[in-house]
Design a protein around this motif. Structure first.
Motif, PDB file in Angstrom:
ATOM      1  N   LEU A  44     -35.589  28.530 -12.999  1.00  0.00           N
ATOM      2  CA  LEU A  44     -35.109  29.823 -12.513  1.00  0.00           C
ATOM      3  C   LEU A  44     -34.362  29.710 -11.196  1.00  0.00           C
ATOM      4  O   LEU A  44     -33.689  30.653 -10.766  1.00  0.00           O
ATOM      5  N   TRP A 257     -35.921  39.625  -9.696  1.00  0.00           N
ATOM      6  CA  TRP A 257     -36.221  38.231 -10.021  1.00  0.00           C
ATOM      7  C   TRP A 257     -37.528  38.157 -10.795  1.00  0.00           C
ATOM      8  O   TRP A 257     -38.418  39.009 -10.618  1.00  0.00           O
ATOM      9  N   ARG A 336     -32.131  37.979 -16.354  1.00  0.00           N
ATOM     10  CA  ARG A 336     -33.228  37.081 -15.960  1.00  0.00           C
ATOM     11  C   ARG A 336     -34.051  36.681 -17.186  1.00  0.00           C
ATOM     12  O   ARG A 336     -34.478  35.529 -17.311  1.00  0.00           O
ATOM     13  N   ARG A 339     -32.262  34.137 -19.156  1.00  0.00           N
ATOM     14  CA  ARG A 339     -32.359  32.831 -18.485  1.00  0.00           C
ATOM     15  C   ARG A 339     -33.695  32.157 -18.789  1.00  0.00           C
ATOM     16  O   ARG A 339     -33.748  30.930 -18.998  1.00  0.00           O
TER      17      ARG A 339
END
Length: 361
Positions: A44, A257, A336, A339
């Motif tokens: 990340l 995040w 996110r 990902r």
């Protein structure tokens, strides 16, 4: 000054990293008791990286090493920094437990000899240690869940702290160990390792107080005070930074995040109440302990929790946030989640719903 913005940049959350080892150095170690969580923590922060790249850094390129780190827990550490870490870890006060100091030294020497050219499971290492020391080392007297472990295992952490042992690739489902000296010849604890580690910690988490470092590292406060007194640090507000390292971003962090289980940022940042405000203190902590829930950061504070469930290539990421997200932030959250799917080499799907899974034990 924006302490949170500085820490997020230093942890490569707002300023992406360039290599697995570089990211782990910036995090001051990646918790790896759950291997997949360590892979996510690194991925990340490192665009384009998958779990395979992290595994290659660990087992092929050997730029990472898996061993005992802060609080005696399993971490990934940069191989190049291992002397610093050993220099700090080997100086920690040791609880004698079931072994005398002489027995501890004997067991550590036996472990180092047995692993010098081998990769062994706990059972295999038990046989080798007993052969080099005596039957006393194999007596099953150490409480372990619903079983008993052999006496020598009391020295497992000390052996890691002295550089005699680290993890090798698992043998099937069994944990295996080897010696880091197999690819780091002559590796040994650095005499100033503790002072250098304090400085590394402050680059990642500063400004921070000695009591913050003591909690993060798992060290007695009196010992930590002595290390701080010798390190090249200076006061900054209520805490310390490395001398001259007093630059802070002008703007606070903005965005969303995802951090996995036991992510270094969530575990290491103090005061904890500032990172886990309001509902986060009860929903995202387990009896005050951070890391037991994967967390959602919004503008630098914990604002939700999440959970990953995998079935084949399908990866369902359930996200629970406590305040409504704008359309822009929902798009960023979806990015996110995508990902996360890339890192674990699957196809991710976002579900906004309560997370019903309890804390990781």
């Amino acid at each position: 000054m924006s302490v949170v913005a500085r820490r997020m940049a230093r942890h490569h959350l707002t300023a992406p990293g360039t290599s697995p080892a570089g990211v782990v150095r910036a995090m001051c170690g990646a918790h790896a008791q759950i291997a997949s969580a360590a892979e996510l923590s690194i991925g990340l922060r490192l665009p384009g990286t998958t779990r395979r790249d992290v595994r290659d850094a660990l087992w092929v390129d050997r730029t990472l090493v898996k061993t005992r780190g802060p609080r005696g827990t399993v971490h990934l550490l940069p191989a190049a920094d291992l002397p610093m870490w050993l220099g700090a870890l080997a100086r920690l006060p040791v609880d004698p437990g079931l072994l005398s100091p002489a027995q501890t030294d004997e067991v550590v020497a036996a472990i180092a000899d047995a692993l010098a050219t081998a990769e062994l499971t706990s059972e295999e290492l038990t046989a080798e240690v007993v052969a080099r020391t005596g039957p006393w080392a194999g007596e099953r007297v150490m409480d372990a869940f619903q079983d008993k472990w052999p006496r020598w295992m009391q020295a497992l952490g000390v052996a890691a702290f002295r550089g005699a042992l680290c993890h090798a690739p698992n043998k099937g489902r069994k944990t295996a160990y080897t010696s880091p000296a197999r690819w780091l010849p002559g590796v040994a604890p650095a005499p100033d390792g503790a002072e250098r580690l304090v400085e590394a910690y402050l680059r990642s988490y500063g400004p921070a107080r000695p009591e913050d470092f003591a909690r993060w590292f798992g060290a007695p406060r009196r010992w930590v005070d002595g290390v701080f007194a010798r390190a090249d640090v200076e006061r900054c507000g209520d805490g310390f930074v490395v001398r001259g390292d007093d630059v802070f971003p002008a703007d606070p962090p903005r965005g969303v995040w995802l951090l996995p289980y036991f992510d270094a940022f969530a575990v290491g940042c103090h005061p904890r109440a500032e990172l886990f405000p309001g509902r986060a203190a009860t929903r995202a902590l387990a009896r005050g302990q951070a890391g037991n829930y994967p967390v959602v950061l919004v503008d630098g504070v914990v604002a939700g929790v999440w959970h990953l469930r995998r079935s084949g290539r399908r990866v369902v990421v359930t996200v629970e946030v406590w305040d409504a997200l704008s359309a822009r932030r929902r798009r960023k959250l979806a990015d996110r989640v995508d990902r996360v799917g890339e890192i674990v080499e699957g196809s991710a799907e976002l579900v906004l719903a309560p997370v019903t899974v309890g804390p990781h034990a």
